[in-house]
Design a protein around this motif. Sequence first.
Motif, short mmCIF file in Angstrom:
data_model
loop_
_atom_site.label_atom_id
_atom_site.label_comp_id
_atom_site.label_asym_id
_atom_site.label_seq_id
_atom_site.Cartn_x
_atom_site.Cartn_y
_atom_site.Cartn_z
N GLU A 162 53.93 64.41 64.21
CA GLU A 162 52.91 63.46 63.52
C GLU A 162 52.08 63.42 64.67
OE1 GLU A 162 54.78 60.04 62.19
OE2 GLU A 162 56.54 61.12 61.06
N GLN A 163 51.96 64.04 65.78
CA GLN A 163 50.95 63.73 66.95
C GLN A 163 49.67 64.53 66.54
OE1 GLN A 163 52.53 64.37 70.85
NE2 GLN A 163 50.66 65.20 71.54
N VAL A 164 48.68 64.04 66.87
CA VAL A 164 47.18 64.90 66.91
C VAL A 164 47.29 65.57 68.30
CG1 VAL A 164 44.74 64.47 66.97
CG2 VAL A 164 45.94 62.69 65.55
N PRO A 165 47.17 66.82 67.93
CA PRO A 165 47.14 68.04 69.11
C PRO A 165 46.17 67.51 69.97
CG PRO A 165 46.69 69.13 67.10
CD PRO A 165 46.72 67.53 66.71
N VAL A 166 46.26 67.88 71.28
CA VAL A 166 45.05 67.92 72.43
C VAL A 166 45.21 69.02 73.25
CG1 VAL A 166 44.44 66.45 74.34
CG2 VAL A 166 45.66 65.33 72.58
N PRO A 167 44.07 69.83 72.97
CA PRO A 167 44.04 71.03 73.81
C PRO A 167 43.99 71.00 75.31
CG PRO A 167 42.15 70.97 72.26
CD PRO A 167 42.88 69.63 72.20
N GLY A 168 44.35 72.01 75.97
CA GLY A 168 44.31 71.79 77.28
C GLY A 168 45.34 72.92 77.98
N TRP A 169 45.67 72.85 79.25
CA TRP A 169 46.37 73.92 79.91
C TRP A 169 47.42 72.97 80.52
CZ3 TRP A 169 46.55 78.68 78.07
CH2 TRP A 169 45.43 79.13 77.67
N PRO A 170 48.61 72.62 80.19
CA PRO A 170 49.12 72.90 78.59
C PRO A 170 48.60 72.17 77.65
CG PRO A 170 50.73 71.44 80.06
CD PRO A 170 49.45 71.72 80.91
N PRO A 171 48.60 72.44 76.51
CA PRO A 171 48.18 71.60 75.10
C PRO A 171 49.20 70.77 74.84
CG PRO A 171 49.09 73.79 74.63
CD PRO A 171 49.00 73.92 76.07
N GLN A 172 48.96 69.58 74.12
CA GLN A 172 49.91 68.62 73.68
C GLN A 172 50.01 68.92 72.46
OE1 GLN A 172 48.66 64.71 75.31
NE2 GLN A 172 48.31 65.60 77.18
N LEU A 173 51.01 69.23 71.84
CA LEU A 173 51.35 69.49 70.24
C LEU A 173 52.20 68.62 69.63
CD1 LEU A 173 51.08 73.53 69.88
CD2 LEU A 173 49.75 71.66 68.68
N GLY A 174 53.31 68.01 70.59
CA GLY A 174 54.20 67.32 69.93
C GLY A 174 55.48 68.27 69.69
N VAL A 175 56.18 67.83 68.54
CA VAL A 175 57.36 68.63 68.56
C VAL A 175 56.90 70.08 67.94
CG1 VAL A 175 59.60 68.82 67.13
CG2 VAL A 175 58.64 66.51 68.01
N GLY A 176 56.11 70.26 67.05
CA GLY A 176 55.93 71.45 66.31
C GLY A 176 55.11 72.42 66.95
N GLY A 177 54.39 73.49 66.12
CA GLY A 177 53.83 74.35 66.83
C GLY A 177 54.24 75.26 67.56
#
Length: 177
Positions: A162-177
């Motif tokens: 349910e997290q809005v993903p945040v691009p980056g190194w590392p990205p923040q996706l939450g549980v999925g992806g």
Amino acid sequence: MDPEEIETKALVAQKPIMEAAWAFASAFWVDQDMRATWRATHPTLRRCWAQTWLMPLRDQARSDGLDPDEVVEAFTADEVDHPLWQPFARTQARQASTLPVDPETWGVKVNPDLIAPDVALVRLLPIPASGVVEVGEQYVAVPLLVQYDEAAGWRMLNFVSEQVPVPGWPPQLGVGG
């Protein structure tokens, strides 16, 4: 307006959101078609998904003469034309096979939760025998976050999170992806 007419209009308004969620779910989990999955995916998720996959491979990519940021940028297109697309698509399709979504027994729950004016939380779940999730009934569901994109309509913003993903190194996706 009578209550039935209000309910009908609400369902009509939700239809594009639910169709977008099902387009992604069907392409990814049912067909394991990464090209179709990608077209149903919001550019923010594409960027994060590519970064997640490429993160442990960045040094190898650089030694192969590839700039990881350029690879990720290429992956944000609707139709990816990059030498690393096929390895990416193969690994992701294998991961998709872990959730046995069947269009005969799975569906998208109506009444998505609006998180923001352009972001909605939809739930993918096995369809109960009655065909309806009753109020108060417990069920297992896969969260799907969709966002409205001016250019393409509703697209998958994140899945299994349910997290809005945040691009980056590392990205923040939450549980999925």
